[in-house]
Every structure is written in C-alpha cells, then in structure tokens.
Write an enzyme that holds these catalytic residues in place. Structure first.
Site, PDB file in Angstrom:
ATOM      1  N   HIS A  30      45.517  39.248  46.018  1.00 48.21           N
ATOM      2  CA  HIS A  30      46.143  38.633  44.850  1.00 48.21           C
ATOM      3  C   HIS A  30      46.613  39.753  43.926  1.00 48.21           C
ATOM      4  O   HIS A  30      45.883  40.700  43.658  1.00 48.21           O
ATOM      5  CB  HIS A  30      45.150  37.730  44.129  1.00 48.21           C
ATOM      6  CG  HIS A  30      45.760  36.969  42.994  1.00 48.21           C
ATOM      7  ND1 HIS A  30      46.921  36.242  43.132  1.00 48.21           N
ATOM      8  CD2 HIS A  30      45.397  36.846  41.679  1.00 48.21           C
ATOM      9  CE1 HIS A  30      47.233  35.693  41.981  1.00 48.21           C
ATOM     10  NE2 HIS A  30      46.340  36.053  41.083  1.00 48.21           N
ATOM     11  N   HIS A  42      49.493  37.421  35.804  1.00 47.45           N
ATOM     12  CA  HIS A  42      49.654  37.196  37.248  1.00 47.45           C
ATOM     13  C   HIS A  42      50.186  35.801  37.509  1.00 47.45           C
ATOM     14  O   HIS A  42      50.175  34.930  36.633  1.00 47.45           O
ATOM     15  CB  HIS A  42      48.329  37.418  37.983  1.00 47.45           C
ATOM     16  CG  HIS A  42      47.208  36.549  37.500  1.00 47.45           C
ATOM     17  ND1 HIS A  42      46.576  35.615  38.292  1.00 47.45           N
ATOM     18  CD2 HIS A  42      46.590  36.455  36.284  1.00 47.45           C
ATOM     19  CE1 HIS A  42      45.633  34.999  37.612  1.00 47.45           C
ATOM     20  NE2 HIS A  42      45.614  35.489  36.392  1.00 47.45           N
ATOM     21  N   CYS A 153      52.586  35.873  44.380  1.00 43.16           N
ATOM     22  CA  CYS A 153      52.059  36.755  43.333  1.00 43.16           C
ATOM     23  C   CYS A 153      52.536  38.190  43.493  1.00 43.16           C
ATOM     24  O   CYS A 153      52.780  38.902  42.507  1.00 43.16           O
ATOM     25  CB  CYS A 153      50.532  36.694  43.302  1.00 43.16           C
ATOM     26  SG  CYS A 153      49.726  37.144  44.870  1.00 43.16           S
TER      27      CYS A 153
END
Length: 244
Positions: A30, A42, A153
């Site tokens: 991530h 994010h 992401c």
C-alpha cells in the site's frame, strides 16, 4: 537504502516522500505520500480491500484477507471503512508493517535488480513542494474510482511525485506492482514453448526472467511513450471525471 531493500526508519522520512508498506505476507504494497508531522495522504478503497477489482473475483481473495475492524483512530479518524483519498497517521497507514521508501530516478541496472514491481522507477521526482501540492489538492478533490490495475494507491503516489498521466485510457496505469502481476504470467506463457528447445531448465528460467524484466522496464512510467505531464488542477478533465 540498500540495493535490494528500500526499508527505512521513521526518522529518515522527509515531507513529499513516496512511502509504502507490504500487506498480506508481501502479496501487495500500500502506497502513499508522507506529508510531515506523522501524517500520510493515500488512496484506498478500504482497509484490506486494495486488491479488489469490483468483480466476482473479490470473493475469491477476500477469504485470505483479515476481516476489517470498525475501530476509529483517535488521532486521524481513519477506520476500516474509510476510502478515497485520506489523510491518516503513519500508524494507521503502516498497520504494524515495516516502512519502505519508493525510489525515483533509478538506473536501468538498479531497476532490473529490484525484481519486485512497485518499489522504484526510472522517472524523476518533482520537488517536494509540488508533490505535496498535488497530494493535498487530491485530498480535497479526489482521485476518481479505485481500480487495482488502472487507478490504485501506487498510481496515486506516482502521479503526486511526477505529475505524469497515462494518456491511453484503456492501458494499464502507472503502478509497477500491477505491471508485475500481469507481466509474470505473460512471461510464463511466452517462454513455455521455448522449453521444447532447451535441455537445460536453468536456461528456461533465465529466458522467463529476462522476458519478465523486459516487460517491467518497457512499462515503467519513466520510459513509456503514452504519458504526459498534467497539472493536478486539470487532472479531472484529462481522466474524464468532469467536462472542461
């Protein structure tokens, strides 16, 4: 950072850094932009949901992911249901996982040695002030719909760092780990017929690895021809989220 690992300590962080944390036993990472004071901007479709495709395939992968918790962080307000572009504390972003920093402006050799996608790019990063401007703008205006292959992401973080946008709407996004997911089976398929021409199995391994590395490099945001520099204020129009 070492040649094979991008792991860093929190004390090494600088505002504008592109950081990431491996999830689910290193299945995927991530990504986000560190903005200082222990905060990260994010893009997510929900905790443990980053691998989602929005299709029936989600039911196949969800059983292997831990169930989300509904606890809301007292520091940043993030919980398992939070989605979109978020401002979270570093602890909520990392979820107890080690911290890594994405590398920009890497050489061809370094790029190939780091065989796992989603850790580096040959593209250069813009100044931190511009990186943070993009991240905060998208925090307030969104980054479209999350998609594991086209708009995830890592795509978000790479755009914040470079301002580069893939102009081919049906093509794969900027994400190196998405390219790896697609490139690995492609390498196996292409190299499979060659096994009949090779007696030494090590030769087949070398050919497969070479095809995989070439496909990763050819799709890297730093060398692709289907990208353009786009101001963050014009991003929504260029992606078709709104009309000009």
């Amino acid at each position: 950072m070492g040649l094979l690992s991008n792991r860093i300590e929190r004390e090494e962080l600088q505002p504008g850094d592109h950081i990431y944390a491996w999830r689910n036993a290193y299945i995927y990472a991530h990504h986000g932009i560190y903005c200082g004071d222990g905060k990260v901007i994010h893009f997510t479709r929900g905790r443990n949901e980053e691998l989602g495709t929005g299709t029936f395939l989600d039911s196949l992968t969800s059983s292997s992911r831990p169930g989300p918790t509904s606890t809301t962080c007292e520091i940043c307000g993030t919980n398992a249901d939070s989605q979109g572009v978020l401002l979270s504390c570093l602890d909520c972003f990392l979820l107890g996982c080690p911290l890594y920093r994405f590398e920009y402006g890497t050489s061809f050799t370094t790029f190939v040695v780091k065989a796992r996608g989603g850790t580096c790019t040959t593209a250069s990063s813009d100044p931190s002030e511009l990186v943070l401007h993009r991240a905060y703008y998208l925090l307030n205006n969104g980054f479209g719909c999350y998609h594991i292959f086209h708009n995830n992401c890592e795509d978000f973080a790479i755009y914040c760092k470079t301002g580069l946008l893939v102009t081919e709407r049906n093509g794969i996004g900027r994400s190196g780990q998405a390219i790896s997911f697609l490139g690995a089976p492609l390498s196996a398929v292409v190299s499979t017929p060659l096994r009949f021409l090779m007696v030494n199995p090590l030769g087949l391994v070398a050919v497969t690895a070479g095809i995989y590395s070439f496909s990763r490099y050819a799709a890297d945001i730093g060398v692709r021809s289907d990208v353009a520099k786009v101001d963050v204020e014009d991003l929504a129009v260029n992606l078709g989220w709104q009309r000009s």
